[in-house]
Design an enzyme around this catalytic site. Sequence first.
Site, PDB file in Angstrom:
ATOM      1  N   CYS A 166     -66.123 -56.772  21.000  1.00 25.11           N
ATOM      2  CA  CYS A 166     -65.601 -55.559  20.319  1.00 25.11           C
ATOM      3  C   CYS A 166     -66.692 -54.540  19.998  1.00 25.11           C
ATOM      4  O   CYS A 166     -66.410 -53.365  19.830  1.00 25.11           O
ATOM      5  CB  CYS A 166     -64.938 -55.940  18.996  1.00 25.11           C
ATOM      6  SG  CYS A 166     -63.873 -57.372  19.047  1.00 25.11           S
ATOM      7  N   HIS A 219     -56.061 -60.208  19.944  1.00 23.31           N
ATOM      8  CA  HIS A 219     -56.246 -59.595  21.255  1.00 23.31           C
ATOM      9  C   HIS A 219     -56.371 -60.681  22.330  1.00 23.31           C
ATOM     10  O   HIS A 219     -56.728 -61.825  22.026  1.00 23.31           O
ATOM     11  CB  HIS A 219     -57.546 -58.771  21.279  1.00 23.31           C
ATOM     12  CG  HIS A 219     -57.495 -57.496  20.503  1.00 23.31           C
ATOM     13  ND1 HIS A 219     -58.449 -57.146  19.571  1.00 23.31           N
ATOM     14  CD2 HIS A 219     -56.617 -56.457  20.542  1.00 23.31           C
ATOM     15  CE1 HIS A 219     -58.164 -55.957  19.074  1.00 23.31           C
ATOM     16  NE2 HIS A 219     -57.055 -55.512  19.641  1.00 23.31           N
TER      17      HIS A 219
HETATM   18  N1  GLY Z   1     -60.446 -55.005  12.527  1.00 24.45           N
HETATM   19  C1  GLY Z   1     -60.218 -54.872  13.906  1.00 24.45           C
HETATM   20  C2  GLY Z   1     -58.814 -54.521  14.216  1.00 24.45           C
HETATM   21  O1  GLY Z   1     -57.945 -55.067  13.580  1.00 24.45           O
HETATM   22  O2  GLY Z   1     -58.510 -53.716  15.040  1.00 24.45           O
END
Ligand code: GLY
Length: 257
Positions: free
Chosen positions: A252, A165
Amino acid sequence: MPYTHALVRPPASNFADGLTSSDEGAPDIALALEQHRAYCQAIEECGLEITDLPADPLHPDGTFVEDTAIVMAHGAIALRPGAPSRVGEVDSVVAALRRHFPDIAQIFVPGTVDGGDVCEADGHFLIGLSSRTNELGARQLARLLGDLQCTSSIVDIRGSETLLHLKSGLAYLGNGCMAVTAEFARDPALSRYEKIPVRAEERYAANCIRVNDRVLVAAGYPKFIDMLVARRFNIVPLEMSEFRKMDGGLSCLSLRF
Ligand code: GLY
């Protein structure tokens, strides 16, 4: 405006079944829960009231609530995560957010956006194009942010082999300061920010979060922590080993507003 609320969800017993690219082994669920409790306590100590959603074994990545919505003081947008196994995480988060935001806009098929690809910096939003956030989703999000009087710009990370991300590699820390991994050192979209470089061997630490007057940072990254201390940030180191194993970081684990 200070944050007053956070929404979190503890990892479920099958957390290890979630998506990951890490080769660090399966997370220890008891330790993950302990680390999650410490995270929630740190958020509360920053002055936020926590809404704690129940663990969701139907969605092993569901503890990473950030990917399901964008939330700010004056509005919220429901996202559409790019991994098919994660799309079903959104509804329960949106139901909880309706207590604060009666009208919640949303990203539509075939657009996809993961919240981990969206970095807010004083009302301006950086939107990462990634393997999870597609161009249609990014364009929809830019329009919806515009409706909420926010500006945005696109940062393309699709060429990176290491960034899942956008916020795997950068974090806005306030006062014009952005923590960045090497990928972003010369990115024109970030030219306006003072950069705090994160070394390659400490790249996980780039996913840190400013919560009111503190910066929550992953423990175990001394060079980055020294740089934050030298810039007089009030830091709170937190153990994150079990979330790192599942490609998750500090940002997150909560939606903050
Ligand atoms: N484990 C977080 C994701 O890959 O979205």
